[in-house]
Design a protein around this motif. Sequence first.
Motif, PDB file in Angstrom:
ATOM      1  N   VAL A 139       0.839  -1.201   0.000  1.00  0.00           N
ATOM      2  CA  VAL A 139       0.000   0.000   0.000  1.00  0.00           C
ATOM      3  C   VAL A 139       0.874   1.251   0.000  1.00  0.00           C
ATOM      4  N   LEU A 140       1.937   1.235   0.780  1.00  0.00           N
ATOM      5  CA  LEU A 140       2.838   2.384   0.820  1.00  0.00           C
ATOM      6  C   LEU A 140       3.445   2.641  -0.554  1.00  0.00           C
ATOM      7  N   LEU A 141       3.850   1.592  -1.243  1.00  0.00           N
ATOM      8  CA  LEU A 141       4.388   1.752  -2.597  1.00  0.00           C
ATOM      9  C   LEU A 141       3.342   2.309  -3.550  1.00  0.00           C
ATOM     10  N   SER A 142       2.081   1.935  -3.337  1.00  0.00           N
ATOM     11  CA  SER A 142       1.024   2.410  -4.227  1.00  0.00           C
ATOM     12  C   SER A 142       0.778   3.901  -4.084  1.00  0.00           C
ATOM     13  N   PHE A 143       1.120   4.479  -2.925  1.00  0.00           N
ATOM     14  CA  PHE A 143       1.032   5.927  -2.772  1.00  0.00           C
ATOM     15  C   PHE A 143       2.194   6.619  -3.480  1.00  0.00           C
ATOM     16  N   LEU A 144       3.325   5.918  -3.587  1.00  0.00           N
ATOM     17  CA  LEU A 144       4.511   6.509  -4.217  1.00  0.00           C
ATOM     18  C   LEU A 144       4.601   6.192  -5.694  1.00  0.00           C
ATOM     19  N   ALA A 145       3.769   5.304  -6.171  1.00  0.00           N
ATOM     20  CA  ALA A 145       3.738   4.958  -7.603  1.00  0.00           C
ATOM     21  C   ALA A 145       2.307   4.578  -7.947  1.00  0.00           C
ATOM     22  N   ARG A 146       1.452   5.586  -8.080  1.00  0.00           N
ATOM     23  CA  ARG A 146       0.032   5.339  -8.342  1.00  0.00           C
ATOM     24  C   ARG A 146      -0.142   4.683  -9.703  1.00  0.00           C
ATOM     25  N   ARG A 147      -1.182   3.839  -9.777  1.00  0.00           N
ATOM     26  CA  ARG A 147      -1.473   3.135 -11.033  1.00  0.00           C
ATOM     27  C   ARG A 147      -2.840   3.560 -11.560  1.00  0.00           C
ATOM     28  N   ALA A 148      -2.853   3.937 -12.817  1.00  0.00           N
ATOM     29  CA  ALA A 148      -4.116   4.312 -13.444  1.00  0.00           C
ATOM     30  C   ALA A 148      -5.052   3.118 -13.533  1.00  0.00           C
ATOM     31  N   SER A 149      -4.498   1.909 -13.686  1.00  0.00           N
ATOM     32  CA  SER A 149      -5.316   0.706 -13.811  1.00  0.00           C
ATOM     33  C   SER A 149      -6.110   0.435 -12.538  1.00  0.00           C
ATOM     34  N   SER A 150      -5.636   0.934 -11.406  1.00  0.00           N
ATOM     35  CA  SER A 150      -6.332   0.750 -10.127  1.00  0.00           C
ATOM     36  C   SER A 150      -7.126   1.986  -9.737  1.00  0.00           C
ATOM     37  N   HIS A 151      -7.257   2.936 -10.662  1.00  0.00           N
ATOM     38  CA  HIS A 151      -7.957   4.199 -10.393  1.00  0.00           C
ATOM     39  C   HIS A 151      -7.266   4.967  -9.265  1.00  0.00           C
ATOM     40  N   GLY A 152      -5.942   4.922  -9.299  1.00  0.00           N
ATOM     41  CA  GLY A 152      -5.165   5.567  -8.249  1.00  0.00           C
ATOM     42  C   GLY A 152      -5.174   7.075  -8.305  1.00  0.00           C
ATOM     43  N   PHE A 153      -5.693   7.662  -9.407  1.00  0.00           N
ATOM     44  CA  PHE A 153      -5.703   9.117  -9.528  1.00  0.00           C
ATOM     45  C   PHE A 153      -7.089   9.706  -9.283  1.00  0.00           C
ATOM     46  N   ASN A 154      -7.992   8.874  -8.725  1.00  0.00           N
ATOM     47  CA  ASN A 154      -9.329   9.387  -8.440  1.00  0.00           C
ATOM     48  C   ASN A 154      -9.349  10.288  -7.209  1.00  0.00           C
ATOM     49  N   GLU A 155      -8.613   9.904  -6.168  1.00  0.00           N
ATOM     50  CA  GLU A 155      -8.573  10.661  -4.916  1.00  0.00           C
ATOM     51  C   GLU A 155      -7.141  10.703  -4.405  1.00  0.00           C
ATOM     52  N   PRO A 156      -6.747  11.795  -3.781  1.00  0.00           N
ATOM     53  CA  PRO A 156      -5.369  11.880  -3.276  1.00  0.00           C
ATOM     54  C   PRO A 156      -5.088  10.920  -2.117  1.00  0.00           C
ATOM     55  N   THR A 157      -6.113  10.583  -1.309  1.00  0.00           N
ATOM     56  CA  THR A 157      -5.864   9.773  -0.116  1.00  0.00           C
ATOM     57  C   THR A 157      -6.238   8.307  -0.294  1.00  0.00           C
ATOM     58  N   ARG A 158      -6.477   7.875  -1.507  1.00  0.00           N
ATOM     59  CA  ARG A 158      -6.723   6.464  -1.800  1.00  0.00           C
ATOM     60  C   ARG A 158      -5.876   6.045  -2.995  1.00  0.00           C
ATOM     61  N   THR A 159      -5.456   4.797  -2.984  1.00  0.00           N
ATOM     62  CA  THR A 159      -4.641   4.309  -4.100  1.00  0.00           C
ATOM     63  C   THR A 159      -5.416   3.389  -5.034  1.00  0.00           C
ATOM     64  N   PHE A 160      -6.605   2.977  -4.629  1.00  0.00           N
ATOM     65  CA  PHE A 160      -7.503   2.245  -5.519  1.00  0.00           C
ATOM     66  C   PHE A 160      -8.932   2.540  -5.099  1.00  0.00           C
ATOM     67  N   SER A 161      -9.856   2.333  -5.996  1.00  0.00           N
ATOM     68  CA  SER A 161     -11.206   2.862  -5.819  1.00  0.00           C
ATOM     69  C   SER A 161     -11.929   2.279  -4.618  1.00  0.00           C
ATOM     70  N   ARG A 162     -11.692   1.026  -4.289  1.00  0.00           N
ATOM     71  CA  ARG A 162     -12.436   0.378  -3.210  1.00  0.00           C
ATOM     72  C   ARG A 162     -11.632   0.312  -1.916  1.00  0.00           C
ATOM     73  N   GLN A 163     -10.579   1.082  -1.819  1.00  0.00           N
ATOM     74  CA  GLN A 163      -9.776   1.092  -0.597  1.00  0.00           C
ATOM     75  C   GLN A 163     -10.546   1.779   0.526  1.00  0.00           C
ATOM     76  N   SER A 164     -10.580   1.147   1.689  1.00  0.00           N
ATOM     77  CA  SER A 164     -11.305   1.734   2.809  1.00  0.00           C
ATOM     78  C   SER A 164     -10.524   2.910   3.363  1.00  0.00           C
ATOM     79  N   ALA A 165     -11.259   3.873   3.884  1.00  0.00           N
ATOM     80  CA  ALA A 165     -10.618   5.060   4.456  1.00  0.00           C
ATOM     81  C   ALA A 165      -9.711   4.707   5.631  1.00  0.00           C
ATOM     82  N   PRO A 166     -10.138   3.792   6.556  1.00  0.00           N
ATOM     83  CA  PRO A 166      -9.234   3.447   7.663  1.00  0.00           C
ATOM     84  C   PRO A 166      -7.927   2.794   7.199  1.00  0.00           C
ATOM     85  N   GLU A 167      -7.994   1.930   6.174  1.00  0.00           N
ATOM     86  CA  GLU A 167      -6.763   1.298   5.680  1.00  0.00           C
ATOM     87  C   GLU A 167      -5.824   2.335   5.095  1.00  0.00           C
ATOM     88  N   ALA A 168      -6.363   3.229   4.264  1.00  0.00           N
ATOM     89  CA  ALA A 168      -5.536   4.267   3.676  1.00  0.00           C
ATOM     90  C   ALA A 168      -4.973   5.185   4.751  1.00  0.00           C
TER      91      ALA A 168
END
Length: 589
Positions: A149-178
């Motif tokens: 997860v930490l790497l996903s914040f430092l290398a966001r992936r468009a395939s995981s919708h990592g650019f939808n929100e600044p505080t999530r790295t994929f669309s279904r990531q829970s707020a507490p996990e992030a």
Amino acid sequence: MLRSLSADDARFKTVSFTDGLNLLVADKRPASSDTDSRNSAGKSSMIELIHFLLGSRATAKSLAMNKALRSTTYSLELDWPGLHHPLEVRRTGQRPKVVTLSQDILGVSDGALFQDDGPIELSVEQWTSAIERDLFGLRGDHPGVSGRVLLSFLARRASSHGFNEPTRTFSRQSAPEAASNLAYLLGLDWQLVDGYRELAARKATRTQLQKAVNDPVWGRIVGSTADLRGQITLAEAQVERLRRQVADFQVVPEYERLKDRADQVSRRIKQLAQEDVIDQHNLEELQAAVTETTDTEVGYLEPAYRELGIVLTDQVRRRFEDVKSFHHSVVRNRRRFLEEEISELTERLNSRRAERARLGEDQARLLRDLAEGGALGALTALQTALGREEAALAALRHRFEAAQTLEASARQITAKSVELQQAVDTDLQERQQQTNEAILLFSQYAQRLYGQGREAYLAIEAGRSSLSITPRIDSDDSRGISNMVIFCFDLTIAVLAHRYGRGPDFLIHDSHLYDGVDERQVAAALALGAEVAAGEGMQYIVTINTDNLSVAAQRGFDPEPHIRSPRLNDEHETGGLFGFRFKTVKSSR
């Protein structure tokens, strides 16, 4: 820092990286048609491959698992803490569960007789643990914080919708996990923040249990506390009764032999009784026969003959006496025989009477011994029954606890949420230095893009369900502004994590981040990225299209010193990263 990305396929274009800003450019050829696209040039694929080589989960939809790419072995060279030379990691879709490292970073060969400096194989799990330990400084157990997860914040992936929100790295990531992972990167008490994730898990469990209770069938599995309390009382009484039986139970040595002997004695007593009945009947008949066996009275014969006028001669008298004597002899012999039979029967009856008395004593002793305990098998069966009842009781207690938890969970969760919110709020006050540093850094970066008059800050506060981290730049909520919020936020957490040993020295952005961004901000962001990377001793890797780069150049940014080979293009067959075209499927996280 990352040094190079390569593959054993000669068509693959090796990508080289250096310190500071690295631009991987996708050109549009002059001869390109309207149907050509740089979307398949391999810019995003480069980031996917870096993730694959840094331990991402390989699924059927992963790029490296594509049928056309599965046999290719990919390599990534990167600097590694404690090593004098770059570490090379290799991984292939044919063996996705292992990675090959050019050097031993885990001390795997410490116990070997002869040290081997050659390549070693690790499982992906071991490799991920090494990344967490050496690149992110994570030691021991760290639930809620993951290197992936930490790497996903430092290398966001468009395939995981990592650019939808600044505080999530994929669309279904829970707020507490992030939040717990961001708290770690920002230097906050991530373990305390992870309480939100545990609280969310409890809420999810309560929701599922509530659904089960409301279901007419599954509701009987959980039950109510009132019903379960009664069932537990009965089960406890049964368990206690069995426990007493087990405690009082005595194992009789040779129990089975004693039981067999008791059965034999019982059968013998029964047999003796039957024999007595027969012999007693015979005895009575013999005694009656003895009574009936007497000499016949013949004194009336001679007077009778005289009355008839028959005079018995002496010869007849002698013969008659002989017959009479013979008859007496027969009677005596019969009586003697009957008396001998009676004596024998009486002796047998007396003998059996004595044997019955002895067997009766044996039977009483055996039954007493058997009554005092039982066989080992009987004790085992009793203990098995006890274990079964104890397991049933434990299951009832678990159901009771679940029912209690469900009935009281709403209040408990609310109370825990308030308590956790207060604790996190207190921690934020105590860590004001860290939060202020992050807020000021984010604001500084945003004002470099939009000017000193633009309000920009990080809002960090303890929420009811999660630590809330909200990056804000005063704007019209356009897509370009939103993307630059992500840029400033990622740059902030990357710099802070690197400064304090909580993260590696690289940040990677896909070209999707710059889509729709005003040309002035594109130029400012690239210039800022280059400046920060150089000043912090970091590496900022960006994949970008030529048209975005050209407008940045027109705004005063000089990209040439930062462009790295190869330059990709939209040539249909060989212009992309892989050197050939293939069918792709949507990648998974």
